[in-house]
Design a protein around this motif. Structure first.
Motif, PDB file in Angstrom:
ATOM      1  N   VAL A  23      18.815 -19.486  16.584  1.00 42.11           N
ATOM      2  CA  VAL A  23      19.105 -18.174  16.006  1.00 42.11           C
ATOM      3  C   VAL A  23      18.806 -18.172  14.517  1.00 42.11           C
ATOM      4  O   VAL A  23      18.176 -17.249  13.976  1.00 42.11           O
ATOM      5  CB  VAL A  23      20.573 -17.782  16.251  1.00 42.11           C
ATOM      6  CG1 VAL A  23      20.897 -16.461  15.560  1.00 42.11           C
ATOM      7  CG2 VAL A  23      20.853 -17.681  17.746  1.00 42.11           C
ATOM      8  N   VAL A  24      19.268 -19.215  13.806  1.00 45.55           N
ATOM      9  CA  VAL A  24      19.070 -19.240  12.355  1.00 45.55           C
ATOM     10  C   VAL A  24      17.592 -19.407  12.001  1.00 45.55           C
ATOM     11  O   VAL A  24      17.128 -18.889  10.977  1.00 45.55           O
ATOM     12  CB  VAL A  24      19.926 -20.357  11.714  1.00 45.55           C
ATOM     13  CG1 VAL A  24      21.396 -19.966  11.723  1.00 45.55           C
ATOM     14  CG2 VAL A  24      19.714 -21.692  12.403  1.00 45.55           C
ATOM     15  N   VAL A  58      21.384 -22.034   2.512  1.00 47.50           N
ATOM     16  CA  VAL A  58      22.213 -22.305   3.682  1.00 47.50           C
ATOM     17  C   VAL A  58      22.634 -20.967   4.275  1.00 47.50           C
ATOM     18  O   VAL A  58      23.219 -20.131   3.583  1.00 47.50           O
ATOM     19  CB  VAL A  58      23.455 -23.136   3.330  1.00 47.50           C
ATOM     20  CG1 VAL A  58      24.358 -23.303   4.556  1.00 47.50           C
ATOM     21  CG2 VAL A  58      23.059 -24.499   2.774  1.00 47.50           C
ATOM     22  N   THR A  59      22.307 -20.765   5.526  1.00 40.79           N
ATOM     23  CA  THR A  59      22.737 -19.556   6.248  1.00 40.79           C
ATOM     24  C   THR A  59      23.883 -19.927   7.166  1.00 40.79           C
ATOM     25  O   THR A  59      23.773 -20.880   7.956  1.00 40.79           O
ATOM     26  CB  THR A  59      21.582 -18.968   7.076  1.00 40.79           C
ATOM     27  OG1 THR A  59      20.503 -18.635   6.198  1.00 40.79           O
ATOM     28  CG2 THR A  59      22.036 -17.722   7.815  1.00 40.79           C
ATOM     29  N   VAL A  60      24.975 -19.188   7.075  1.00 42.85           N
ATOM     30  CA  VAL A  60      26.179 -19.453   7.865  1.00 42.85           C
ATOM     31  C   VAL A  60      26.421 -18.266   8.782  1.00 42.85           C
ATOM     32  O   VAL A  60      26.530 -17.124   8.321  1.00 42.85           O
ATOM     33  CB  VAL A  60      27.407 -19.676   6.961  1.00 42.85           C
ATOM     34  CG1 VAL A  60      28.629 -20.025   7.808  1.00 42.85           C
ATOM     35  CG2 VAL A  60      27.135 -20.753   5.921  1.00 42.85           C
ATOM     36  N   LEU A  61      26.510 -18.521  10.081  1.00 43.09           N
ATOM     37  CA  LEU A  61      26.893 -17.500  11.058  1.00 43.09           C
ATOM     38  C   LEU A  61      28.275 -17.839  11.576  1.00 43.09           C
ATOM     39  O   LEU A  61      28.509 -18.955  12.059  1.00 43.09           O
ATOM     40  CB  LEU A  61      25.907 -17.448  12.230  1.00 43.09           C
ATOM     41  CG  LEU A  61      24.492 -16.942  11.948  1.00 43.09           C
ATOM     42  CD1 LEU A  61      23.675 -16.950  13.247  1.00 43.09           C
ATOM     43  CD2 LEU A  61      24.521 -15.544  11.362  1.00 43.09           C
ATOM     44  N   VAL A  85      23.931 -19.694  -0.703  1.00 42.93           N
ATOM     45  CA  VAL A  85      24.631 -19.623   0.580  1.00 42.93           C
ATOM     46  C   VAL A  85      24.801 -18.158   0.971  1.00 42.93           C
ATOM     47  O   VAL A  85      25.272 -17.352   0.157  1.00 42.93           O
ATOM     48  CB  VAL A  85      26.005 -20.312   0.527  1.00 42.93           C
ATOM     49  CG1 VAL A  85      26.668 -20.289   1.910  1.00 42.93           C
ATOM     50  CG2 VAL A  85      25.882 -21.741   0.021  1.00 42.93           C
ATOM     51  N   VAL A  86      24.395 -17.801   2.191  1.00 39.74           N
ATOM     52  CA  VAL A  86      24.621 -16.451   2.718  1.00 39.74           C
ATOM     53  C   VAL A  86      25.432 -16.574   3.997  1.00 39.74           C
ATOM     54  O   VAL A  86      25.251 -17.520   4.777  1.00 39.74           O
ATOM     55  CB  VAL A  86      23.294 -15.703   2.995  1.00 39.74           C
ATOM     56  CG1 VAL A  86      22.544 -15.449   1.706  1.00 39.74           C
ATOM     57  CG2 VAL A  86      22.425 -16.468   3.979  1.00 39.74           C
ATOM     58  N   VAL A  87      26.350 -15.632   4.191  1.00 42.14           N
ATOM     59  CA  VAL A  87      27.260 -15.671   5.337  1.00 42.14           C
ATOM     60  C   VAL A  87      27.136 -14.368   6.121  1.00 42.14           C
ATOM     61  O   VAL A  87      27.136 -13.272   5.534  1.00 42.14           O
ATOM     62  CB  VAL A  87      28.719 -15.871   4.874  1.00 42.14           C
ATOM     63  CG1 VAL A  87      29.653 -15.915   6.085  1.00 42.14           C
ATOM     64  CG2 VAL A  87      28.852 -17.145   4.050  1.00 42.14           C
ATOM     65  N   GLY A 114      22.162 -22.874   9.207  1.00 45.75           N
ATOM     66  CA  GLY A 114      20.733 -23.070   9.017  1.00 45.75           C
ATOM     67  C   GLY A 114      20.477 -23.498   7.592  1.00 45.75           C
ATOM     68  O   GLY A 114      21.064 -22.935   6.656  1.00 45.75           O
ATOM     69  N   VAL A 115      19.626 -24.474   7.400  1.00 48.44           N
ATOM     70  CA  VAL A 115      19.284 -24.962   6.061  1.00 48.44           C
ATOM     71  C   VAL A 115      17.769 -24.872   5.890  1.00 48.44           C
ATOM     72  O   VAL A 115      17.007 -25.410   6.704  1.00 48.44           O
ATOM     73  CB  VAL A 115      19.757 -26.419   5.850  1.00 48.44           C
ATOM     74  CG1 VAL A 115      19.261 -26.940   4.497  1.00 48.44           C
ATOM     75  CG2 VAL A 115      21.269 -26.497   5.923  1.00 48.44           C
ATOM     76  N   GLU A 116      17.364 -24.188   4.842  1.00 56.95           N
ATOM     77  CA  GLU A 116      15.932 -24.042   4.540  1.00 56.95           C
ATOM     78  C   GLU A 116      15.638 -24.686   3.186  1.00 56.95           C
ATOM     79  O   GLU A 116      16.427 -24.560   2.255  1.00 56.95           O
ATOM     80  CB  GLU A 116      15.545 -22.566   4.473  1.00 56.95           C
ATOM     81  CG  GLU A 116      15.924 -21.768   5.703  1.00 56.95           C
ATOM     82  CD  GLU A 116      15.669 -20.280   5.500  1.00 56.95           C
ATOM     83  OE1 GLU A 116      14.567 -19.926   5.019  1.00 56.95           O
ATOM     84  OE2 GLU A 116      16.576 -19.481   5.800  1.00 56.95           O
TER      85      GLU A 116
END
Length: 547
Positions: free
Chosen positions: A413-414, A501-504, A530-532, A545-547
């Motif tokens: 998903v990420v 860093v994407t946090v779901l 960081v986005v949530v 997810g880490v980009e």
């Protein structure tokens, strides 16, 4: 006293059906896109029903009226849809004739069942998502009541037909692409609704519950299930609609004729009046380029007469009115909203529990969704590695239908969100696909899960209630609680570097977890953004997810 299907009601039904088809003719014509967008299904159904209602019926009994309706429809059938309607009325005539006594709900159920069987036998290549599907659903709905009350059976048939009509864009890519329901199916619903409207007490209620004809001509649907119709001959290759009546034919010759006509074009149908041997009359229909060959095939089966030939002119809209689209396959409304924000078309999946197979999305549903974008070039972002095979097969099928489809590899998903984040509709399509692919490939994915049993993992033994951190499906850490597990997992994933860093978060996870994680990452990795968001799948309290 409950109503019965007597001669007066049959006559009234036929007259009301004519009036309702007249009222809805223009709408049905407009949405006619399959098997060819010649915009005449409403007109054909109306002319067929008029011919049925106008057929004389000496004697005036219910059997005489039903026979007259069936014969009039057969002789006056127009188009493929009219041929199908004639078989519905033939089923009615057979069901009425088989009963020695009053006709009510059981006879209507039998009539629809017979009609569905006759109609499917009449065509050479029945397709899901057409009037045949709607008719079969109406018959099943009627039978399922187990009642002999005409009003209840009619209501069930109309309701089931309406439900099936709503699903037709999910079964035929042509309908999904145009954003409409099946025109012939809509006409059948009009005819069934006409009967319901004549029945006392229940008519008004049912009309409110099954009023699909006003609101379902256009659907905007994009998801699809069921068999596809991508291998039919193109309408432009057929050229003409050829119809004629046939005498001196029998069942065996009719079967041979269907095969011959199917080899000449498409939409071939051969139906008779049920008379024994070669004493009856048959109606023949086909779309083809060689008119002479269609008539010669009829001459080999009997004596053709009443020949009608019409050019097939596609008066429809551009097949792919949009130049480009990105189709994102996502879980849940939160991620769907994120995808739509960046301009993607969306196919929303059911949210399975961990370990469940992705059975909710298959090749057929993906092809229908691709068609539903109405775009010539589509970048398909699945957001799930398990869909890779189905996505490639769907892309191949869509290409055969004329679309340019490229699958953007996204294993999670990420990763899918990372691909969508760099989508730029102003960029050249090929360059945009490359950018999305690179973004997805550069994204590392991790999830947290709660152990529900004792087990031995790569990170050591766990007990129920432990928090497991997984990267690429493998357990890499065991934590005492979710906040600690989220921090440990993010930190571990950042050891290889990263800028975002994407946090779901799952539905049951408190915002405080994200707030604490953001604060800790800002302290330990100030170079990282960081986005949530909400939208983790059930069983995954946190996805990273880490980009």
């Amino acid at each position: 006293m409950f109503p019965t299907l007597d001669a007066a009601l049959l006559e009234h039904w036929a007259g009301t059906a004519v009036a309702e088809l007249e009222r809805h003719r223009a709408v049905i014509d407009e949405i006619n896109v399959f098997p060819v967008a010649d915009r005449d299904t409403g007109t054909n159904l109306l002319l067929t029903m008029r011919a049925a209602a106008a057929e004389p019926h000496p004697g005036g009994s219910v059997v005489a009226v039903a026979d007259a309706l069936a014969r009039g429809a057969l002789l006056g059938a127009r188009g493929n849809s009219g041929v199908i309607l004639s078989q519905v009325l033939r089923g009615l005539a057979e069901a009425v004739a088989a009963v020695d006594g009053p006709c009510a709900g059981a006879v209507l159920a039998d009539a629809l069942t017979r009609g569905a069987r006759l109609a499917e036998k009449a065509v050479t290549r029945p397709q899901e998502g057409t009037v045949l599907t709607v008719l079969a659903a109406a018959a099943d709905g009627a039978v399922a009541t187990g009642s002999d009350r005409l009003d209840l059976v009619a209501a069930a048939a109309a309701g089931a037909a309406g439900t099936a009509l709503r699903a037709t864009p999910h079964q035929l890519p042509e309908l999904a692409r145009a954003g409409v329901v099946d025109a012939g199916g809509m006409g059948l619903v009009v005819v069934l609704d006409a009967l319901v409207s004549l029945l006392p007490d229940i008519g008004d209620v049912v009309r409110k519950e099954t009023a699909v004809v006003g609101g379902l001509a256009a659907t905007g649907g994009t998801a699809a299930r069921g068999p596809l119709a991508t291998d039919l001959p193109a309408a432009s290759d057929c050229g003409y609609e050829v119809m004629y009546l046939l005498d001196g034919c029998d069942d065996a010759r009719a079967d041979t004729l269907r095969v011959a006509l199917d080899g000449l074009g498409d939409a071939a149908a051969v139906v008779g009046d049920g008379a024994p041997g070669g004493t009856g009359t048959w109606t023949v229909h086909v779309h083809c380029a060689d008119i002479g060959a269609a008539l010669e095939a009829g001459m080999a089966a009997g004596r053709p007469h009443g020949v009608r030939v019409m050019p097939l002119v596609d008066r429809g809209r551009e097949v792919f009115p949009r130049a480009r689209a990105v189709l994102a396959v996502v879980f849940g409304p939160q991620v769907a909203a994120l995808a739509r924000e960046v301009g993607a078309d969306v196919l929303v999946r059911d949210c399975p529990l961990p370990g469940d197979l992705p059975a909710d999305v298959d090749e057929a549903r993906l092809v229908g969704a691709l068609a539903g974008t109405a775009a010539r070039h589509v970048a398909l972002v699945t957001g799930d590695g398990a869909l890779a095979f189905a996505a490639e097969r769907a892309a191949a099928a869509a290409r055969r239908a004329g679309q340019e489809v490229v699958v953007v590899p996204t294993a999670s998903v990420v990763a899918g969100l990372a691909a969508l984040a760099v989508h730029d509709p102003g960029r050249h399509a090929a360059d945009d696909v490359v950018a999305m692919t690179e973004a997805a490939a550069g994204t590392r994915s991790g999830v947290l899960r709660i152990a529900d049993a004792a087990a031995l993992t790569w990170a050591g033994p766990c007990v129920p209630g432990d928090v497991l951190g997984l990267v690429d499906g493998e357990v890499v850490l065991i934590a005492p609680d979710l906040p600690v597990g989220a921090l440990w997992l993010a930190s571990r994933m950042l050891t290889a570097g990263g800028e975002l860093v994407t946090v779901l978060l799952g539905d049951g996870v408190d915002d405080a977890l994200a707030e604490g994680l953001v604060a800790e990452l800002r302290r330990s990795h100030p170079e990282v953004d960081v986005v949530v968001h909400r939208g983790a799948r059930p069983g995954h309290p946190v996805e990273l997810g880490v980009e």
